[in-house]
Write a protein that holds these residues in place. Structure first.
Motif, PDB file in Angstrom:
ATOM      1  N   ALA A 151      51.992  14.476 -21.944  1.00 60.28           N
ATOM      2  CA  ALA A 151      50.730  14.204 -21.258  1.00 60.28           C
ATOM      3  C   ALA A 151      50.754  12.811 -20.631  1.00 60.28           C
ATOM      4  O   ALA A 151      50.323  12.623 -19.476  1.00 60.28           O
ATOM      5  CB  ALA A 151      49.562  14.331 -22.240  1.00 60.28           C
ATOM      6  N   TYR A 152      51.280  11.828 -21.366  1.00 59.21           N
ATOM      7  CA  TYR A 152      51.282  10.453 -20.864  1.00 59.21           C
ATOM      8  C   TYR A 152      52.254  10.284 -19.697  1.00 59.21           C
ATOM      9  O   TYR A 152      51.889   9.746 -18.639  1.00 59.21           O
ATOM     10  CB  TYR A 152      51.657   9.498 -21.997  1.00 59.21           C
ATOM     11  N   ILE A 153      53.494  10.751 -19.858  1.00 54.82           N
ATOM     12  CA  ILE A 153      54.522  10.548 -18.831  1.00 54.82           C
ATOM     13  C   ILE A 153      54.196  11.302 -17.549  1.00 54.82           C
ATOM     14  O   ILE A 153      54.210  10.726 -16.444  1.00 54.82           O
ATOM     15  CB  ILE A 153      55.903  10.981 -19.362  1.00 54.82           C
ATOM     16  N   PHE A 154      53.890  12.601 -17.690  1.00 55.75           N
ATOM     17  CA  PHE A 154      53.690  13.396 -16.473  1.00 55.75           C
ATOM     18  C   PHE A 154      52.369  13.066 -15.780  1.00 55.75           C
ATOM     19  O   PHE A 154      52.250  13.248 -14.572  1.00 55.75           O
ATOM     20  CB  PHE A 154      53.778  14.884 -16.803  1.00 55.75           C
ATOM     21  N   LYS A 155      51.414  12.562 -16.526  1.00 53.82           N
ATOM     22  CA  LYS A 155      50.156  12.151 -15.896  1.00 53.82           C
ATOM     23  C   LYS A 155      50.286  10.771 -15.272  1.00 53.82           C
ATOM     24  O   LYS A 155      49.817  10.535 -14.144  1.00 53.82           O
ATOM     25  CB  LYS A 155      49.031  12.148 -16.927  1.00 53.82           C
ATOM     26  N   THR A 156      50.944   9.844 -15.955  1.00 53.78           N
ATOM     27  CA  THR A 156      51.055   8.467 -15.477  1.00 53.78           C
ATOM     28  C   THR A 156      52.043   8.326 -14.332  1.00 53.78           C
ATOM     29  O   THR A 156      51.746   7.678 -13.323  1.00 53.78           O
ATOM     30  CB  THR A 156      51.488   7.539 -16.639  1.00 53.78           C
ATOM     31  N   TYR A 206      53.914  11.049 -12.727  1.00 56.16           N
ATOM     32  CA  TYR A 206      53.949  12.119 -11.733  1.00 56.16           C
ATOM     33  C   TYR A 206      52.559  12.622 -11.334  1.00 56.16           C
ATOM     34  O   TYR A 206      52.462  13.517 -10.488  1.00 56.16           O
ATOM     35  CB  TYR A 206      54.800  13.279 -12.259  1.00 56.16           C
ATOM     36  N   HIS A 207      51.513  12.081 -11.976  1.00 58.49           N
ATOM     37  CA  HIS A 207      50.118  12.409 -11.634  1.00 58.49           C
ATOM     38  C   HIS A 207      49.833  13.910 -11.745  1.00 58.49           C
ATOM     39  O   HIS A 207      49.148  14.491 -10.902  1.00 58.49           O
ATOM     40  CB  HIS A 207      49.781  11.901 -10.215  1.00 58.49           C
ATOM     41  N   PHE A 208      50.357  14.529 -12.790  1.00 61.27           N
ATOM     42  CA  PHE A 208      50.141  15.957 -13.027  1.00 61.27           C
ATOM     43  C   PHE A 208      48.768  16.183 -13.662  1.00 61.27           C
ATOM     44  O   PHE A 208      48.252  15.327 -14.385  1.00 61.27           O
ATOM     45  CB  PHE A 208      51.212  16.512 -13.964  1.00 61.27           C
ATOM     46  N   SER A 263      46.424  19.044 -16.156  1.00 61.99           N
ATOM     47  CA  SER A 263      46.725  19.697 -17.438  1.00 61.99           C
ATOM     48  C   SER A 263      47.553  20.962 -17.267  1.00 61.99           C
ATOM     49  O   SER A 263      48.460  21.243 -18.075  1.00 61.99           O
ATOM     50  CB  SER A 263      45.415  20.027 -18.169  1.00 61.99           C
ATOM     51  N   LYS A 264      47.289  21.753 -16.226  1.00 56.92           N
ATOM     52  CA  LYS A 264      48.049  22.975 -16.000  1.00 56.92           C
ATOM     53  C   LYS A 264      49.501  22.659 -15.674  1.00 56.92           C
ATOM     54  O   LYS A 264      50.423  23.313 -16.182  1.00 56.92           O
ATOM     55  CB  LYS A 264      47.419  23.782 -14.861  1.00 56.92           C
ATOM     56  N   GLN A 265      49.711  21.668 -14.831  1.00 55.56           N
ATOM     57  CA  GLN A 265      51.073  21.295 -14.469  1.00 55.56           C
ATOM     58  C   GLN A 265      51.832  20.731 -15.668  1.00 55.56           C
ATOM     59  O   GLN A 265      53.023  21.009 -15.839  1.00 55.56           O
ATOM     60  CB  GLN A 265      51.045  20.273 -13.330  1.00 55.56           C
ATOM     61  N   ILE A 266      51.136  19.960 -16.501  1.00 52.24           N
ATOM     62  CA  ILE A 266      51.770  19.447 -17.718  1.00 52.24           C
ATOM     63  C   ILE A 266      52.162  20.601 -18.639  1.00 52.24           C
ATOM     64  O   ILE A 266      53.246  20.614 -19.225  1.00 52.24           O
ATOM     65  CB  ILE A 266      50.828  18.466 -18.448  1.00 52.24           C
ATOM     66  N   TRP A 300      60.445  15.506 -10.983  1.00 48.68           N
ATOM     67  CA  TRP A 300      59.859  15.785 -12.301  1.00 48.68           C
ATOM     68  C   TRP A 300      60.667  16.774 -13.120  1.00 48.68           C
ATOM     69  O   TRP A 300      60.622  16.767 -14.360  1.00 48.68           O
ATOM     70  CB  TRP A 300      58.422  16.301 -12.148  1.00 48.68           C
ATOM     71  N   ILE A 301      61.423  17.644 -12.459  1.00 49.68           N
ATOM     72  CA  ILE A 301      62.173  18.656 -13.205  1.00 49.68           C
ATOM     73  C   ILE A 301      63.266  18.021 -14.056  1.00 49.68           C
ATOM     74  O   ILE A 301      63.672  18.588 -15.087  1.00 49.68           O
ATOM     75  CB  ILE A 301      62.791  19.704 -12.235  1.00 49.68           C
TER      76      ILE A 301
END
Length: 453
Positions: free
Chosen positions: A270-275, A277-279, A281-284, A353-354
Motif C-alpha cells: 500500500a505504501y510503495i505503490f501509492k507513494t 506509483y500513485h496507485f 486500492s484496486k490497482q494495489i 511498476w511490474i
C-alpha cells in the motif's frame, strides 16, 4: 481398542461414496479460504476507518491484527476438544461463531465493538485450522490425502493474498462502505453454511465410540476430571512444543518469518505503490497477483520433488526418513531473500511498476514451498499422536508474527533509513534463515532423538 469390522466397513469414511468424500473435503477448503480472506479484505478499508473514527493507521489496523491473532488461539482450543467430542462438533460450533461475531462487527458503529468482535471471530471461527487436516486423513488414504489437501493448504496463502483485491473491488461496488469488506466473508462462507448440516463425523475414534454406545456395549465414559485434564494437556502441548521443543521451534520460526513477510506486504504494498506509483486500492490489489502465481508454482515444484526425489527413494530403498522430505525446501530456501531484496530496491518512479510487483512471485514461491515441505516433515516426525499439536504450534508462531508485522511496517518505511534499507532489513533476516532446511537435513536425526515427543 475399537476398530472397524472389516476393510469394507461402510462407517469408515474412506469407504463413503466419492461425492460424500469430495463434499467433506470441499467444506474445510472453502471455509479456510473465506476465513483467511477475512484477514486482509479489511486492509483496503483502513483509510476509511481512519477518517470515520479519527484514528492513526496503527490503531485502525487493530481489527486486522487481532482477528489474525485469534487464529493462533482457536486451533489450540479446538484440537483437544475434537479428541473428546469429534471433529463434526468443531465445524458445527465454529461456523456460527464466525458468522455471528463478524456480523456484529460489520453492523457496529463503534470502533471498540468492531475490534472486540473481530478478535472473537478470529478465535471462534479458526478452530477448523486445528481439525481440517485430520478430517482429510480420515477420509482419504495417505496417497490421495496429499493431493486432495492441496486446496486446503493453499487457502491460508491465497486468502490473504487475494483479500486486498476482493476488498478493494467490494468497497468500490458499495460506495466505500467498510462494512462490506467484512460482509464479503459471509458471502464466501454461504455455501459452507448451506452444506454444513449434512456433514457427518469423520473421526474414527468418535464414530466407533458412538456406534458401540448405540449397540448397548458397555463403554466406560470419561469422568469430568479426566476430560478437563485431557483438555488442559491438549491446550498446553502446542505452546510447549512451540517454545521448548527445539525441532518444532526452529521449523516454526523459519516458516513463521516467511509467512509474516507476506502479511507485511499489506503495509508495504500500500505504501510503495501509492507513494511511488500513485496507485488506488484496486490497482494495489492487482499487484498481489504475482504472489498468487508464486503459490501455484510452489505447489507444482513440491509435487515434482515429491515424485522425483521422495518417491524414488521410497521405491529404491523401501523406506524413507523424514529428512528426505526436505529437498524442496533446500532448493527453494534462497527464493525468499532474493525476492525480498528485489522488492526492497526495485521501486523507483523511473522503473515500471511490474518490476517490483514481480518480486512477490519469488517470495510466494519460496514461502509456500517451505511451508508445504515443513508440514509434511512435521507429520512424518511426530506421527499421528502428536502431529496435530506440532502443526498447531507451527500455526501459533505463524499467526503471532503475521499479526505483529503489519503494525510496524509503515513506521519503518517512514523512518530516516528510507524505504530501500527498510526493506533490506527483512531481506537480511530472511538470508540468515536460508541454512535452516540444510541444518535439518544433516542434523534432523539428532534433533528427533532428543525430542520430548
Amino acid at each position: 481398542d475399537l476398530d472397524w469390522d472389516s476393510p469394507e466397513d461402510p462407517d469408515n469414511p474412506r469407504n463413503w461414496p466419492l461425492w460424500q468424500r469430495i463434499l467433506h473435503s470441499a467444506i474445510p477448503a472453502l471455509w479456510s479460504f473465506g476465513l483467511n480472506v477475512g484477514i486482509s479484505s479489511l486492509v483496503a478499508a483502513i483509510p476509511i476507518l481512519q477518517r470515520q473514527f479519527d484514528l492513526s493507521r496503527s490503531v485502525a489496523l487493530l481489527p486486522v491484527t487481532l482477528y489474525t491473532l485469534g487464529f493462533s488461539i482457536g486451533p489450540c482450543i479446538a484440537s483437544p476438544l475434537s479428541e473428546l467430542y469429534g471433529r463434526r462438533w468443531i465445524y458445527w460450533t465454529n461456523l456460527p461463531l464466525l458468522i455471528i461475531f463478524n456480523a456484529i462487527a460489520a453492523a457496529s458503529n463503534n470502533f471498540v465493538v468492531l475490534v472486540v468482535f473481530r478478535l472473537l471471530a478470529g478465535v471462534g471461527g479458526s478452530g477448523i485450522l486445528g481439525v481440517a487436516a485430520g478430517s482429510l486423513t480420515d477420509i482419504w488414504d495417505t496417497r490421495d490425502a496429499a493431493r486432495v489437501g492441496v486446496s486446503y493448504i493453499l487457502a491460508p496463502f491465497l486468502g490473504p493474498a487475494l483479500g486486498p483485491l476482493i476488498g478493494a473491488y467490494v468497497l468500490e461496488q458499495y460506495n466505500n462502505d467498510w462494512r462490506w469488506s467484512i460482509w464479503v466473508i459471509l458471502c464466501i462462507l454461504a455455501p459452507v453454511a448451506l452444506t454444513l448440516p449434512f456433514m457427518k463425523e469423520t473421526s474414527k475414534t468418535r464414530i466407533l465410540y458412538l456406534r458401540h454406545k448405540r449397540c448397548g456395549h458397555g463403554l466406560v465414559d470419561m469422568t469430568a476430571t479426566s476430560r478437563i485434564q485431557t483438555i488442559q494437556k491438549g491446550l498446553l502441548r502446542p505452546l510447549h512444543m512451540a517454545v521448548f521443543e527445539p525441532l518444532s521451534f526452529l521449523l516454526g520460526l523459519y516458516t513463521a518469518y516467511s509467512f509474516a513477510m507476506i502479511f507485511s506486504f499489506f503495509g508495504s504494498y500500500a505504501y510503495i505503490f501509492k507513494t511511488i506509483y500513485h496507485f488506488n486500492s484496486k490497482q494495489i490489489g492487482l499487484c498481489y497477483i504475482p504472489l498468487v502465481v508464486g503459490f501455484l508454482l510452489a505447489v507444482v515444484t513440491f509435487g515434482a520433488f515429491d515424485a522425483v526425489k521422495y518417491q524414488k527413494v521410497l521405491r529404491n530403498h523401501g523406506k524413507v526418513v523424514p529428512e528426505d522430505r526436505l529437498y524442496a525446501a533446500i532448493w527453494g530456501s534462497p527464493l525468499v531473500p532474493i525476492g525480498l531484496f528485489w522488492w526492497a530496491w526495485a521501486p523507483h518512479a523511473s522503473v515500471h511498476w511490474i518490476v517490483p510487483a514481480l518480486a512477490g512471485l519469488l517470495v510466494g514461491w519460496g514461502t509456500l514451498l517451505a511451508f508445504l515441505t515443513n508440514m509434511t516433515y512435521i507429520v512424518d516426525v511426530y506421527g499421528s499422536a502428536n502431529s496435530a499439536s506440532a502443526v498447531a504450534a507451527n500455526g501459533l508462531l505463524r499467526f503471532v508474527l503475521g499479526a505483529a508485522f503489519p503494525q510496524f511496517i509503515i513506521q519503518l518505511y517512514h523512518s530516516s533509513i528510507g524505504i530501500y534499507w527498510a526493506g533490506s532489513i527483512f531481506a537480511f533476516l530472511s538470508l540468515a534463515l536460508v541454512p535452516v532446511p540444510w541444518y535439518f537435513f544433516y542434523r534432523g536425526r539428532y534433533l528427533r532423538q532428543s525430542s520430548h515427543y
